[in-house]
Design an enzyme around this catalytic site. Sequence first.
Site, PDB file in Angstrom:
ATOM      1  N   GLU A  86       0.823  -1.207   0.000  1.00 44.98           N
ATOM      2  CA  GLU A  86       0.000   0.000   0.000  1.00 44.98           C
ATOM      3  C   GLU A  86       0.866   1.270   0.000  1.00 44.98           C
ATOM      4  OE1 GLU A  86      -4.196  -0.546   1.674  1.00 44.98           O
ATOM      5  OE2 GLU A  86      -3.198   0.676   3.151  1.00 44.98           O
ATOM      6  N   GLU A 139       2.233   1.733  -3.397  1.00 48.23           N
ATOM      7  CA  GLU A 139       1.185   2.233  -4.307  1.00 48.23           C
ATOM      8  C   GLU A 139       0.945   3.732  -4.074  1.00 48.23           C
ATOM      9  OE1 GLU A 139      -2.478   0.001  -4.001  1.00 48.23           O
ATOM     10  OE2 GLU A 139      -3.464   1.232  -5.522  1.00 48.23           O
ATOM     11  N   CYS A 178      -8.580  -2.266   3.486  1.00 43.07           N
ATOM     12  CA  CYS A 178      -8.509  -3.452   4.359  1.00 43.07           C
ATOM     13  C   CYS A 178      -9.873  -3.914   4.842  1.00 43.07           C
ATOM     14  CB  CYS A 178      -7.690  -3.139   5.600  1.00 43.07           C
ATOM     15  SG  CYS A 178      -6.068  -2.566   5.218  1.00 43.07           S
ATOM     16  N   SER A 193      -7.068   1.776  -2.786  1.00 44.48           N
ATOM     17  CA  SER A 193      -5.884   0.980  -3.114  1.00 44.48           C
ATOM     18  C   SER A 193      -6.359  -0.351  -3.696  1.00 44.48           C
ATOM     19  CB  SER A 193      -5.096   0.734  -1.829  1.00 44.48           C
ATOM     20  OG  SER A 193      -4.286  -0.394  -1.965  1.00 44.48           O
ATOM     21  N   LYS A 249     -15.846 -10.200   6.946  1.00 47.14           N
ATOM     22  CA  LYS A 249     -14.715 -11.039   6.496  1.00 47.14           C
ATOM     23  C   LYS A 249     -15.206 -12.398   5.998  1.00 47.14           C
ATOM     24  CE  LYS A 249     -11.127  -8.456   7.251  1.00 47.14           C
ATOM     25  NZ  LYS A 249     -10.318  -8.022   6.116  1.00 47.14           N
ATOM     26  N   GLU A 294     -16.218 -11.608   2.578  1.00 46.89           N
ATOM     27  CA  GLU A 294     -15.035 -11.301   1.757  1.00 46.89           C
ATOM     28  C   GLU A 294     -14.362 -12.584   1.266  1.00 46.89           C
ATOM     29  OE1 GLU A 294     -11.418  -9.927   3.758  1.00 46.89           O
ATOM     30  OE2 GLU A 294     -11.244  -8.347   2.271  1.00 46.89           O
ATOM     31  N   GLU A 300     -13.585 -13.481  -6.852  1.00 46.98           N
ATOM     32  CA  GLU A 300     -12.239 -13.194  -7.362  1.00 46.98           C
ATOM     33  C   GLU A 300     -11.127 -13.597  -6.393  1.00 46.98           C
ATOM     34  OE1 GLU A 300     -14.606 -11.033  -6.716  1.00 46.98           O
ATOM     35  OE2 GLU A 300     -13.861  -9.362  -5.529  1.00 46.98           O
ATOM     36  N   CYS A 339     -11.802  -2.055  13.859  1.00 41.62           N
ATOM     37  CA  CYS A 339     -12.056  -3.491  14.046  1.00 41.62           C
ATOM     38  C   CYS A 339     -12.263  -3.871  15.514  1.00 41.62           C
ATOM     39  CB  CYS A 339     -10.906  -4.305  13.488  1.00 41.62           C
ATOM     40  SG  CYS A 339     -10.526  -3.869  11.791  1.00 41.62           S
TER      41      CYS A 339
END
Length: 575
Positions: free
Chosen positions: A284, A287, A304, A324, A363, A366, A371, A504
């Site tokens: 990150e 980037e 994230c 990102s 999560k 996710e 993908e 979190c």
Amino acid sequence: MSLVTVTINDKKLQVEEGTSILEAAKSANIYIPTLCHMNLHGGVEHNPGSCRVCVVEIEGRKNLAPSCNTMVAEGMVINTNSIRAITSRRTVVELLLSDHPQDCLLCEKNMHCELQALAADMGIREMKYKGEMSTFPKDFSSASIERNLDKCILCRRCVTACGKIQTVSVLSAVNRGFHTIISPAFGLPMVDTNCTFCGQCVSVCPTGALTQVNNTTKVWEALNHKDKFVIVQTAPAVRAALGECFGDTSGKAVTGKMVAALRAMGFDKVFDTDFAADLTIMEEAAELIDRMNNGGRLPMLTSCCPAWINYFEHEFKDMLDVPSSCKSPQQMFGAIAKNYYAKKMNLNPENMVVVSVMPCLAKKYEASREEMKNDVDIVISTRELAKMIKEAGISFHSLPNEEFDSFLGESTGASVLFGVTGGVMEAALRTAYEWITGEGLENVEFSMIRGLDGIREATVQIKDREVKAAIANGLGNARILLNKIRNGEADYQIIEIMACPGGCINGGGQPYLRGDYEVLKRRAGALYEEDQNKPIRKSHENPAIIKLYEEFLDKPNSEIAHHLLHTQYFYKEIS
Ligand code: FES
């Protein structure tokens, strides 16, 4: 504001005008039971006054009054425990129970249900009112959240959390009178809505109407499969809250005991998501510097948090190139485990099972995204891990402190901060500073970006460059920042967004707070302390990460790093 004098249970007290009877009683340590009322995060008071569990008797008034939304008045004389108030409150709970499935022992919320606790406190031992039960279809459509309307008591806390705090507004009251239910529009299953799966509705639901999808059986099956090599990763926020499930006071990280418990449960290797958080920072920060130096799209948003990703995929289709492209640490960990660790250890990735313990319900969703669905196999929450430890008969407090396994368990202080709002930003700045200036950063703590305020801004001087940073936690706050970017009113270079208020540490899979948001400060403190105690506090100095690039990834944003560690975002039309 002027003060008024009231008498509660023969106790005279002065409180500010405009205070509810409930708050006034609380200030005198007088407890009145509540059910629909709740203080939600950020000072949002949820106060529909609908359940009537909190009624009290006021001298000179014919009807009992709900204490949560009746304000004090000069000279008021209140009795919270008159026989009339007690009987009425009990009747309310008995009536709620009369239309509630009697399956407490089998319920996901067993021992954590506020209705169950009220019935126990009131000594209710029989079902006084019997009649037809309402039944509704259950919604098991998502990988994260289950809805069972048979258990809904129409308190509408979830409606406020989803609509006012997160501004997602998937859940609302539909129909009228006896037919009222809390539902997405047109009764759609959650998976077909713009639900982000943040789980904040689950966090505030007092009963088992909204619960996490429970994956503990899947984990036990994997652990008992003789041909499977089962590894586990634990996110930073989990260690800051797991102890609460075993009676510890909040604010104590239980990293060592958590590792020992996971080993005792039978995992072949116990690893740390923090390793992958350090890896995320490498990718990150590279980037960000690339976008800053080469005219790329700014600000760059961190990526994230999967609930936040869901949010912009649904509502900000013109901005899909802003975040990102880095996968989250959970997914990076899975990709590295199955592609690098497996090769190094001579393991067949087909026989590996990667389990994640996360503070977050999104999560789970996710990990099932098309993908990247091969990265992580099973996700459980902090609450599910606590249940498994208890189920295994492990005496948590008797465990020794153990260390994570090498080398996917090696991490720095920077990575621990991922568990709290602002932590990803702080970790990224520690690395970006040294990469941009080529100089060592002496004070690694960026205190100006710490705290739990919903939106925070700071300008960080990196040599002759000013980096403007912003942080939002809670999706309602994220919306404010995103609209600023959309309207060209923001000149930030980097923005961190976490869907859950506080980050979190307050994820939808964490131990229930029940309106006590002070706990979040203590959980955050536990993570800051762990950062301070780490010998290495910058992600790019993690020796295991340096080795990973030397042996496998070459450099941040290399072709293979892009293939394994980066992803794409897609516009999702709202039904
Ligand atoms: Fe006061 Fe529900 S808690 S009416």
